[in-house]
Design an enzyme around this catalytic site. Structure first.
Site, PDB file in Angstrom:
ATOM      1  N   ASP A   1       0.802  -1.228   0.000  1.00 20.95           N
ATOM      2  CA  ASP A   1       0.000   0.000   0.000  1.00 20.95           C
ATOM      3  C   ASP A   1       0.834   1.278   0.000  1.00 20.95           C
ATOM      4  O   ASP A   1       0.374   2.303  -0.496  1.00 20.95           O
ATOM      5  CB  ASP A   1      -0.977   0.000   1.181  1.00 20.95           C
ATOM      6  CG  ASP A   1      -2.232  -0.826   0.870  1.00 20.95           C
ATOM      7  OD1 ASP A   1      -2.434  -1.185  -0.298  1.00 20.95           O
ATOM      8  OD2 ASP A   1      -3.002  -1.100   1.801  1.00 20.95           O
TER       9      ASP A   1
ATOM     10  N   GLY B   1       0.802   4.789  -2.070  1.00 17.11           N
ATOM     11  CA  GLY B   1       1.177   6.003  -1.339  1.00 17.11           C
ATOM     12  C   GLY B   1       0.250   6.269  -0.171  1.00 17.11           C
ATOM     13  O   GLY B   1      -0.936   6.523  -0.357  1.00 17.11           O
TER      14      GLY B   1
ATOM     15  N   ASN C   1     -10.613   0.583  -0.084  1.00 17.24           N
ATOM     16  CA  ASN C   1     -11.647   0.129   0.833  1.00 17.24           C
ATOM     17  C   ASN C   1     -11.269   0.316   2.295  1.00 17.24           C
ATOM     18  O   ASN C   1     -12.109   0.541   3.143  1.00 17.24           O
ATOM     19  CB  ASN C   1     -11.972  -1.340   0.556  1.00 17.24           C
ATOM     20  CG  ASN C   1     -10.733  -2.223   0.536  1.00 17.24           C
ATOM     21  OD1 ASN C   1      -9.683  -1.847   0.014  1.00 17.24           O
ATOM     22  ND2 ASN C   1     -10.829  -3.408   1.106  1.00 17.24           N
ATOM     23  N   TYR C   2      -9.950   0.205   2.617  1.00 13.69           N
ATOM     24  CA  TYR C   2      -9.513   0.231   4.008  1.00 13.69           C
ATOM     25  C   TYR C   2      -9.141   1.620   4.467  1.00 13.69           C
ATOM     26  O   TYR C   2      -8.581   2.394   3.698  1.00 13.69           O
ATOM     27  CB  TYR C   2      -8.267  -0.647   4.175  1.00 13.69           C
ATOM     28  CG  TYR C   2      -8.569  -1.954   4.852  1.00 13.69           C
ATOM     29  CD1 TYR C   2      -8.768  -3.103   4.114  1.00 13.69           C
ATOM     30  CD2 TYR C   2      -8.673  -2.023   6.242  1.00 13.69           C
ATOM     31  CE1 TYR C   2      -9.064  -4.302   4.733  1.00 13.69           C
ATOM     32  CE2 TYR C   2      -8.965  -3.215   6.860  1.00 13.69           C
ATOM     33  CZ  TYR C   2      -9.165  -4.353   6.110  1.00 13.69           C
ATOM     34  OH  TYR C   2      -9.463  -5.530   6.724  1.00 13.69           O
TER      35      TYR C   2
ATOM     36  N   HIS D   1      -6.121 -11.296   9.444  1.00 16.22           N
ATOM     37  CA  HIS D   1      -7.518 -10.875   9.534  1.00 16.22           C
ATOM     38  C   HIS D   1      -8.456 -11.964   9.022  1.00 16.22           C
ATOM     39  O   HIS D   1      -8.504 -12.226   7.829  1.00 16.22           O
ATOM     40  CB  HIS D   1      -7.702  -9.565   8.755  1.00 16.22           C
ATOM     41  CG  HIS D   1      -9.013  -8.898   9.032  1.00 16.22           C
ATOM     42  ND1 HIS D   1      -9.306  -7.629   8.609  1.00 16.22           N
ATOM     43  CD2 HIS D   1     -10.112  -9.329   9.697  1.00 16.22           C
ATOM     44  CE1 HIS D   1     -10.532  -7.326   8.995  1.00 16.22           C
ATOM     45  NE2 HIS D   1     -11.041  -8.337   9.649  1.00 16.22           N
TER      46      HIS D   1
HETATM   47 CU   LIG Z   1      -8.152  -6.565   7.277  1.00 21.27          CU
END
Ligand SMILES: [Cu+2]
Ligand SMILES: *[C@@H]1O[C@H](CO)[C@@H](O)[C@H](O)[C@H]1NC(C)=O
Ligand SMILES: *[C@@H]1O[C@H](CO)[C@@H](O)[C@H](O)[C@H]1NC(C)=O
Ligand SMILES: *[C@@H]1O[C@H](CO)[C@@H](O)[C@H](O)[C@H]1NC(C)=O
Length: 678
Positions: free
Chosen positions: A326, A331, A413-414, A630
């Site tokens: 990421d 960035g 999304n995160y 996760h």
């Molecule tokens: Cu996750």
């Protein structure tokens, strides 16, 4: 994975804010601090210099990365000890540009207004992806006839289709051109597009050509329904949950910190806060005032997140390649969100803006990219009640107050909430909170008993699998504990047996210190073996003779579960150990390599460390990885409650005694009409 909706928003900002609003940034004493991030006028100057130098070519280069090329550490340190504008180290920028399908590394001298060097990079991997090229790529399917046909076959409205770009990783291919994959989502009836994947369609876009080069439509599974996916308050229907009561921190005397350019001073701390399009926040020159020594003492030269590796665990055709870097691909700074006062940060926050260069090199402003606030969380800094003295009770309590620097990066999304928290005790607490939307796979299942083979995730809703994945955040921590020359000491706690009947006890533990001589001695997989991990200054001692140090208190000891020979793990080999220590080297900045997109793992922290250089009594860098495995659960749907982890760096025989002892407690604030219940 970057969010298309946000990218479009940025693109519209681009035209409004670029250049015209870019005012020059006033610096105290007429000269920037050597570690200050590039200012809007500097970005503009760089853009002009480079565009002029490529004038002969019929097209301009694209600016993939523009950032401060900071002066060498000794030059910075010596200048800071006697700041004098005439001897300031040269102010330079590093530009990584693409031109004629080649990657250029360009160093620009801002004072001389000239290009110092322009070299073509010929190694593996590609630079940061710009938002603009990702937007352009994500729009291609909407005018691509085979794609429109696939949408029609699924009986979907093309106007509700939104496509998103995904970096593709590397799986042993010899030819790694600069490509992205595209998958699409469906917005109809919800803003939560990530919960509605149009599964089975994958497009490959060549970024240099900006063309679709491959197209696949394999599966036909339903698009998960919109119902229940929207997370906006306005879309929720009764029954509602509890109404939470509000609270506020009041600071009638104003904040207790001072911001001078990018330097922040608070309580006994002073540090510099920079912003980089790749890393996001960069904390430099953190030092703490010692009342006994009447001086600021060095703690950390520099700290930032060096890479964030997010491999997904679904090896099937549409998902196997999802092994994101990421920072190096998208960035963290480029993906930063403007913080929302009162919700992202408390009322007593002060905000700062950040700037980065767009693909055309012109500055883009990110308003309120940082918030800085004093945190009164109701915790206790220290206390004691003494009841053993006849006739009196002694009670001393100090409420904890700390200073937080926060940034939020939304990589598609995160959402990652990044906190650097400074405490008057000398501790630095680093926290990361994961929230936002899971990446889900569309499936035919609507109940778990229909699942007959590994679904690679958890069924979260009808036709929706939250796919298993990891997040590994590798922090770069150039600690300079009371000076640059430091050593890394493992204080191993070892069980000893009593064999000579000298005690009724049969065993006890004691500390056996081991100083790491070379990099190999400092590669640590955390587990149950107890050790205090301390960066010490071997050249200084407390008055009592203890080694002056700062120790790392890890927050998680999560390691990779991929095999060493798996391609994502070769690229992400820097996650193999939770802790590494390397000798300081200005060019070893990014744990996954300078060119992370399509990298082959030949420029990672793991490769550097295997040189096995000496690290005793040297300027060392500590690398620590916060890891999360996760396994999604139903509570992560449709939006995920924040999941946090972090670590602490804490003084260990750095001070002569508890530095909080003489810290004056916060002034009592009268809260109008507030009663404290007994
Ligand atoms: Cu996750
Ligand atoms: C497509 O749009 C029409 C008209 O707005 C709507 O009635 C229909 O439900 C939509 N179809 C889907 C699959 O969203
Ligand atoms: C610094 O790091 C780079 C990249 O790993 C390497 O090529 C160079 O040899 C290193 N320099 C020293 C002095 O170790
Ligand atoms: C506090 O309460 C008093 C009496 O009820 C009221 O007159 C006053 O306005 C209140 N002050 C604030 C700040 O709410």
């Amino acid at each position: 994975m970057p969010s298309t909706s946000r990218k479009i928003f940025i693109l519209s900002l681009l035209s409004i804010f670029s250049l015209s609003t870019a005012t020059s940034h006033p610096h105290r004493h007429g000269h920037p601090h050597p570690l200050d991030p590039l200012t809007p006028s500097e970005f503009t100057l760089i853009q002009t210099i480079i565009t002029n130098s490529y004038q002969a070519s019929n097209h301009s280069p694209t600016f993939q990365y523009v950032g401060l090329d900071e002066p060498d550490k000794p030059a910075t340190i010596s200048w800071l000890s006697k700041p004098n504008p005439t001897t300031a180290p040269p102010r330079r920028a590093l530009v990584i540009a693409r031109h004629d399908k080649q990657t250029h590394e360009i160093t620009v001298d801002l004072s001389a207004r000239s290009i110092v060097s322009d070299q073509i990079y010929t190694g593996h991997g590609y630079p940061l992806l710009t938002f603009e090229e990702q937007i352009a790529a994500s729009e291609l399917p909407l005018s691509y006839p085979p794609f429109l046909e696939s949408v029609k076959k699924r009986k979907l409205n093309v106007s509700d289709v939104v496509c998103s770009t995904f970096s593709v990783g590397w799986f042993g291919e010899d030819d790694t051109s600069r490509v992205l994959k595209i998958q699409c989502f469906y917005t109809g009836g919800t803003v939560n597009l990530y919960m509605r994947p149009v599964e089975g369609i994958t497009l490959v876009v060549d970024l240099d050509e900006m063309k679709i080069t491959e197209y696949y439509d394999r599966l036909r599974v339903p698009v998960p329904k919109a119902e229940g996916t929207d997370y906006r308050a306005s879309e929720q229907k009764p029954p509602f949950g509890p109404q939470l009561k509000g609270a506020a921190t009041m600071q009638p005397d104003g904040p207790g910190f001072e911001i001078d350019g990018h330097t922040i001073r608070w309580a006994n701390w002073a540090f510099h806060l920079g912003f980089d399009v790749r890393a996001g926040p960069i904390i430099s020159l953190a030092s703490i005032y010692d009342i006994d020594q009447h001086t600021f003492r060095k703690v950390m030269y520099k700290g930032y997140i060096s890479e964030l590796f997010v491999p997904y665990m679904d090896p099937t055709e549409e998902w196997y390649y999802k092994t994101f870097f990421d920072l190096g691909e998208f960035g963290f700074g480029q993906s930063a969100s403007s913080l929302e006062p009162l919700n992202d940060c408390p009322a007593n926050s002060v905000f700062m803006d950040g700037y980065y260069a767009g693909q055309n090199g012109k500055p883009i402003k990110l308003s309120n990219v940082f918030c800085i606030f004093e945190k009164h969380a109701g915790n206790v800094a220290w206390r004691h009640t003494e009841t053993s003295i006849p006739g009196k009770v002694v009670r001393e309590v100090r409420p904890e107050v700390s200073l937080v620097v926060r940034m939020v990066s939304t990589v598609g999304n995160y959402d990652y909430i990044l906190d650097w928290e400074f405490k008057p005790s000398g501790s630095i607490n680093v926290q990361v909170g994961l929230t936002g939307i899971l990446e889900v796979r569309g499936v035919t299942y609507t109940r778990t008993d229909q699942i007959k083979q590994d679904a690679h995730g958890t069924l979260l809703a009808d036709n929706t699998i939250g796919v298993y994945h990891d997040h590994f955040l590798t922090y770069y921590l150039d600690l300079d504990v009371d000076g640059e020359a430091n050593s890394f000491v493992k204080n191993n706690l070892e069980m000893k047996r009593v064999t000579d009947n000298s005690s009724p006890r049969k065993s006890y533990w004691t500390v056996v210190s081991e100083t790491a001589k070379t990099e190999a001695d400092a590669r640590i997989q955390l587990g149950l073996k107890p050790a205090e991990l301390v960066v010490v200054n071997p050249n200084k001692r407390t008055k009592l003779g203890n080694n002056i140090g700062y120790r790392l208190i890890p927050g998680s000891n999560t390691g990779p579960l991929l095999s060493d020979d798996d391609y994502p793990q070769i690229r992400g080999a820097f996650t193999k150990y939770n802790i590494w220590v390397t000798p300081y080297n200005k060019s070893e900045k990014w744990a996954g390599g300078q060119y992370a997109d399509r990298s082959r793992g030949d420029d990672t922290l793991a490769i550097w460390s295997f040189r096995n250089r000496g690290i005793e009594n040297e300027d060392v860098v500590l690398w620590y990885t916060i890891g999360f495995h996760h396994v999604p659960c139903q509570e992560d749907f449709p939006v995920m409650p924040t999941l946090s982890s972090g670590f602490e760096i804490r003084p260990t025989n750095f001070f002569e005694r508890n530095p909080l002892l003489k810290t004056k407690p916060p002034k009592k604030v009268d809260w109008p009409n507030c009663t404290t219940r007994p």
